[in-house]
Design an enzyme around this catalytic site. Structure first.
Site, PDB file in Angstrom:
ATOM      1  N   LYS A   1      17.600  52.919 -27.283  1.00  0.00           N
ATOM      2  CA  LYS A   1      18.259  54.235 -27.383  1.00  0.00           C
ATOM      3  C   LYS A   1      19.157  54.317 -28.612  1.00  0.00           C
ATOM      4  O   LYS A   1      19.311  55.385 -29.189  1.00  0.00           O
ATOM      5  CB  LYS A   1      19.032  54.559 -26.100  1.00  0.00           C
TER       6      LYS A   1
ATOM      7  N   LYS B   1       6.308  53.068 -23.217  1.00  0.00           N
ATOM      8  CA  LYS B   1       6.293  53.718 -21.900  1.00  0.00           C
ATOM      9  C   LYS B   1       6.349  55.242 -22.053  1.00  0.00           C
ATOM     10  O   LYS B   1       6.897  55.756 -23.043  1.00  0.00           O
ATOM     11  CB  LYS B   1       7.432  53.202 -21.014  1.00  0.00           C
TER      12      LYS B   1
ATOM     13  N   LYS C   1      10.383  61.079 -21.746  1.00  0.00           N
ATOM     14  CA  LYS C   1      10.683  62.479 -22.111  1.00  0.00           C
ATOM     15  C   LYS C   1      10.955  62.614 -23.599  1.00  0.00           C
ATOM     16  O   LYS C   1      10.537  63.555 -24.256  1.00  0.00           O
ATOM     17  CB  LYS C   1      11.957  62.936 -21.402  1.00  0.00           C
TER      18      LYS C   1
HETATM   19  N1  AQP Z   1       6.981  55.511 -17.956  1.00  0.00           N
HETATM   20  C1  AQP Z   1       7.495  55.229 -16.783  1.00  0.00           C
HETATM   21  N2  AQP Z   1       6.738  54.628 -15.851  1.00  0.00           N
HETATM   22  C2  AQP Z   1       7.263  54.331 -14.628  1.00  0.00           C
HETATM   23  N3  AQP Z   1       8.540  54.634 -14.262  1.00  0.00           N
HETATM   24  C3  AQP Z   1       9.317  55.240 -15.163  1.00  0.00           C
HETATM   25  N4  AQP Z   1      10.597  55.672 -15.135  1.00  0.00           N
HETATM   26  C4  AQP Z   1      10.904  56.242 -16.319  1.00  0.00           C
HETATM   27  N5  AQP Z   1       9.844  56.195 -17.141  1.00  0.00           N
HETATM   28  C5  AQP Z   1       8.844  55.578 -16.469  1.00  0.00           C
HETATM   29  C6  AQP Z   1      11.478  55.544 -13.971  1.00  0.00           C
HETATM   30  O1  AQP Z   1      11.926  56.836 -13.597  1.00  0.00           O
HETATM   31  C7  AQP Z   1      13.222  56.728 -12.983  1.00  0.00           C
HETATM   32  C8  AQP Z   1      14.164  57.777 -13.526  1.00  0.00           C
HETATM   33  O2  AQP Z   1      14.346  57.530 -14.880  1.00  0.00           O
HETATM   34  P1  AQP Z   1      15.538  58.091 -15.742  1.00  0.00           P
HETATM   35  O3  AQP Z   1      16.117  59.281 -15.178  1.00  0.00           O
HETATM   36  O4  AQP Z   1      16.441  56.964 -16.081  1.00  0.00           O
HETATM   37  O5  AQP Z   1      14.762  58.531 -16.978  1.00  0.00           O
HETATM   38  P2  AQP Z   1      14.299  57.680 -18.156  1.00  0.00           P
HETATM   39  O6  AQP Z   1      13.851  56.323 -17.773  1.00  0.00           O
HETATM   40  O7  AQP Z   1      15.344  57.744 -19.189  1.00  0.00           O
HETATM   41  O8  AQP Z   1      13.051  58.554 -18.465  1.00  0.00           O
HETATM   42  P3  AQP Z   1      12.493  58.785 -19.821  1.00  0.00           P
HETATM   43  O9  AQP Z   1      11.403  59.742 -19.698  1.00  0.00           O
HETATM   44  O10 AQP Z   1      12.178  57.481 -20.474  1.00  0.00           O
HETATM   45  O11 AQP Z   1      13.694  59.505 -20.558  1.00  0.00           O
HETATM   46  P4  AQP Z   1      14.248  59.253 -21.981  1.00  0.00           P
HETATM   47  O12 AQP Z   1      13.113  59.517 -22.898  1.00  0.00           O
HETATM   48  O13 AQP Z   1      15.339  60.262 -22.094  1.00  0.00           O
HETATM   49  O14 AQP Z   1      14.726  57.845 -22.035  1.00  0.00           O
HETATM   50  C9  AQP Z   1      13.701  55.290 -13.236  1.00  0.00           C
HETATM   51  O15 AQP Z   1      13.556  54.538 -12.056  1.00  0.00           O
HETATM   52  C10 AQP Z   1      12.767  54.794 -14.299  1.00  0.00           C
HETATM   53  O16 AQP Z   1      12.571  53.390 -14.196  1.00  0.00           O
END
Ligand code: AQP
Length: 330
Positions: free
Chosen positions: A116, A197, A200
């Site tokens: 990040k 992975k 968003k």
């Molecule tokens: N690609 C993924 N595959 C499986 N699980 C995933 N999670 C996130 N991406 C994947 C799981 O979703 C839950 C909520 O996640 P979060 O709110 O922490 O969002 P995040 O991980 O920050 O999601 P993004 O899409 O990756 O957002 P950005 O791009 O903003 O960083 C968690 O349990 C996470 O493990």
């Protein structure tokens, strides 16, 4: 109502909009599946999400949208507690206490922080660095022992356990060790960059949002990359592997077996695999989208669910915080 002597489960999701099928398969689907088995506490972690710039004018809307999606996926407020993190102030209070137990060097190792800070060079704030400590507080505040997450969060949960152990050694036994729940679908890869992975922040084409229209889903799957990754003889490329994994999670065994055979016989047409996958995703998401539309008509009810959830969480948080303070001599 579930038996309240059950183990406690905690999990959170950031209200950053556009919940995608990675979030759904890695975490939210399990939230629904596990709500009978545990005393479940689910949080929309708005304090975590402000470590990345959020528009304050849109933030409440995003929080509501996330709550609606969670309810539409099947979290039942009669079985689980659902609340917004910032409504229970003990999360940040406990995070401060945990800060005093957490070595800087441990936080510097965290992959999410490194990724990040690369993605948001203009805003590498202390909150981003301290994110895993707040996460440890989220879970341990409720004495949660079970945490369903995607694979990307495992490192943070190991750190939570380390913090819990440090507390226990210093102030006397109090926190239990956390057990992560990881299921198939814990690491869904990006459609456009299958070595990363699904996320968003990597742009709309790399993920399928649970609110995406059927037309959009067909388009995104049709454009999914199939030819990247290590071309090891006899091994699927990362992109193809991801499509097969998604097919196995959204479709039935017979369909998967059909495409596996075609793959092994080198007769597979990826356009057909993609069509089958897109239709299977649409089949799963259509009823969820229908429920989203229904729930959206009654925002007052959603607010009431969140308010009640916050009250329930506050009761547990206040009691545990009083015990923690006593142990720490505060
Ligand atoms: N690609 C993924 N595959 C499986 N699980 C995933 N999670 C996130 N991406 C994947 C799981 O979703 C839950 C909520 O996640 P979060 O709110 O922490 O969002 P995040 O991980 O920050 O999601 P993004 O899409 O990756 O957002 P950005 O791009 O903003 O960083 C968690 O349990 C996470 O493990």
């Amino acid at each position: 109502m579930a038996d309240k002597e059950q183990k406690t489960l905690f999990s959170g999701i950031q209200p950053t909009g556009n919940i995608h099928i990675g979030n759904y398969l890695g975490a939210l689907k399990n939230w629904v599946d596990l709500q009978e088995q545990y005393r479940c506490i689910y949080s929309i972690v708005d304090l975590h999400a402000i470590t990345i710039d959020q528009d304050p004018k849109k933030y409440q809307e995003q929080i509501m949208e996330t709550a609606i999606d969670i309810l539409a996926i099947g979290v039942d407020p009669k079985k689980a507690t659902l609340f917004v993190q910032s409504k229970v102030t003990q999360h940040t209070e406990l995070a401060w206490m945990f800060n005093t137990l957490t070595p800087m060097s441990e936080l510097e190792r965290m992959t999410q922080y490194k990724d990040k800070s690369q993605d948001h060079k203009e805003n590498i704030n202390v909150g981003l660095f301290d994110y895993p400590v707040l996460q440890a507080a989220d879970v341990l505040l409720y004495h949660a022992e079970v945490v369903p997450v995607g694979e990307d969060q495992l490192q943070h949960l190991e750190l939570s356990n380390m913090i819990g152990r440090k507390f226990n050694n210093k102030y006397g036994n109090f926190f239990k060790q956390i057990k992560p729940v990881i299921t198939a679908g814990a690491r869904i890869m990006s459609l456009t960059e299958p070595d990363k992975k699904m996320s968003k922040s990597k742009g709309e084409k790399n993920y399928i949002a649970i609110r995406d229209s059927a037309e959009n889903i067909r388009k995104k799957v049709a454009h999914a990359v199939t030819d990247t990754g290590p071309a090891v003889e006899g091994k699927k490329s990362l992109g193809v592997n991801n499509l097969f994994e998604l097919l196995s999670l959204f479709s039935d065994e017979k369909t998967v077996a059909k495409f596996e055979t075609q793959y092994n016989q080198k007769t597979i047409k990826y356009s057909e695999l993609k069509k089958a996958l897109a239709e299977a995703i649409i089949m799963t998401l259509t009823p969820i989208q229908k429920r989203i539309k229904e729930i959206e008509t009654n925002p007052k009810k959603v607010k009431a669910i969140l308010d009640k959830g916050a009250k329930q969480a506050q009761v547990i948080a206040e009691k545990n915080m009083a015990d923690i303070k006593k142990k720490m001599g505060l």
